[in-house]
Design an enzyme around this catalytic site. Sequence first.
Site, PDB file in Angstrom:
ATOM      1  N   SER A  86       0.845  -1.203   0.000  1.00 41.90           N
ATOM      2  CA  SER A  86       0.000   0.000   0.000  1.00 41.90           C
ATOM      3  C   SER A  86       0.880   1.254   0.000  1.00 41.90           C
ATOM      4  O   SER A  86       1.999   1.232  -0.491  1.00 41.90           O
ATOM      5  CB  SER A  86      -0.932  -0.026   1.218  1.00 41.90           C
ATOM      6  OG  SER A  86      -0.185  -0.203   2.398  1.00 41.90           O
ATOM      7  N   LEU A  87       0.365   2.333   0.552  1.00 46.47           N
ATOM      8  CA  LEU A  87       1.040   3.634   0.609  1.00 46.47           C
ATOM      9  C   LEU A  87       1.356   4.164  -0.788  1.00 46.47           C
ATOM     10  O   LEU A  87       2.442   4.704  -1.036  1.00 46.47           O
ATOM     11  CB  LEU A  87       2.331   3.548   1.452  1.00 46.47           C
ATOM     12  CG  LEU A  87       2.158   3.218   2.934  1.00 46.47           C
ATOM     13  CD1 LEU A  87       3.502   3.124   3.619  1.00 46.47           C
ATOM     14  CD2 LEU A  87       1.283   4.247   3.619  1.00 46.47           C
ATOM     15  N   CYS A  88       0.404   3.982  -1.719  1.00 52.64           N
ATOM     16  CA  CYS A  88       0.595   4.520  -3.075  1.00 52.64           C
ATOM     17  C   CYS A  88      -0.645   5.293  -3.506  1.00 52.64           C
ATOM     18  O   CYS A  88      -1.075   5.225  -4.657  1.00 52.64           O
ATOM     19  CB  CYS A  88       0.915   3.402  -4.061  1.00 52.64           C
ATOM     20  SG  CYS A  88      -0.152   1.960  -3.976  1.00 52.64           S
ATOM     21  N   GLY A  89      -1.244   6.014  -2.569  1.00 53.65           N
ATOM     22  CA  GLY A  89      -2.388   6.867  -2.884  1.00 53.65           C
ATOM     23  C   GLY A  89      -3.602   6.056  -3.305  1.00 53.65           C
ATOM     24  O   GLY A  89      -3.924   5.018  -2.715  1.00 53.65           O
ATOM     25  N   PHE A  91      -3.976   4.393  -6.049  1.00 51.25           N
ATOM     26  CA  PHE A  91      -3.616   3.463  -7.130  1.00 51.25           C
ATOM     27  C   PHE A  91      -4.440   2.181  -7.061  1.00 51.25           C
ATOM     28  O   PHE A  91      -5.101   1.793  -8.032  1.00 51.25           O
ATOM     29  CB  PHE A  91      -2.122   3.145  -7.042  1.00 51.25           C
ATOM     30  CG  PHE A  91      -1.637   2.153  -8.064  1.00 51.25           C
ATOM     31  CD1 PHE A  91      -1.353   2.545  -9.356  1.00 51.25           C
ATOM     32  CD2 PHE A  91      -1.459   0.821  -7.729  1.00 51.25           C
ATOM     33  CE1 PHE A  91      -0.900   1.640 -10.302  1.00 51.25           C
ATOM     34  CE2 PHE A  91      -1.016  -0.102  -8.664  1.00 51.25           C
ATOM     35  CZ  PHE A  91      -0.738   0.320  -9.957  1.00 51.25           C
TER      36      PHE A  91
END
Length: 323
Positions: A86-89, A91
Amino acid sequence: MPSLKEIKGRISSVNSTRKITSAMKMVASSKLHHAQVAIQNMLPYETMLEHILKSFLAAEAGAQTIYDQERPVKRVALVVFSSNSSLCGGFNSNVIKVMMKAEEALSAELGKENVEVYPIGRKVAEKARKLGYNVKCDLADLVDHPNVKQCIDLAMELGERFANGEIDKVELIYHHFKSAGSQVLTHKTFLPIDIESELNADHERDLTSNVVTKQAQDYLKKKGRQKKQVKEDEVAPLNDNFIVEPDMHTVLSQLIPKMGHLMLYTALLDSVASEHAARMVAMQTATDNADELLRLLNLQYNKSRQQAITSELLDIVGGSVNN
């Protein structure tokens, strides 16, 4: 009003978070560079294959195989690309929304049991299983280590099932990488292959920069307005009378599957590059927010400290006056 100790603790906490987001942004930037190099290394092969296939089809109007013929749709397979972490907005959430919308529409028309999902990425695989979709395989390792051989195997499996009539249509859902600041969520048909749409697809890319700014996001639009209209993609027939050896069916059965393998591998590289670009943007935004929060906390800390000093001075002055 929080105490000076509490404000100091918050400043320390935000500083620690900022170090993490800044480091993750640099890591994502490095991985994005490698993903861009991978796409750049693949593009010459893609360009030449398109040139050969388009030239041949321009000369042989009657050329066709089972892979480019439409038929009544009774069973559909969805190949969905996401990330493993995760931690990709937005996406992953954007891909999942499109998958859910497509699955609901197809299930209403064909029935839930006639819609299969091939997830490539842990996030979409977990969501598909949670929603009770008909998940056929798990190819999460492809996201971390893009592999041509596995893409060819998957394309061959889908092609064989399509040729045998087990599935009548295959659709791809992924992010098309245009630049570090622009990734387009794409939902298109993989099988049957629409040669015209594939050859006329948007292949415009910026693989030279990892900088994500407003100017970078508008780069392709500005470039498109300034670019002269040159019809280089219209390949004229090389010869009106091709000599086909050993026969038309054999040649097309080699060229069109290769085009399919390339489509799947390109979608994988696009998705991987888009993931790193999205994570870089998300971490840059988080770092900027941390900087702003630190500015406000330092201002609050200085105000509270000044107020405490003023209060102590007033107490000292008041005590001396009473004495």
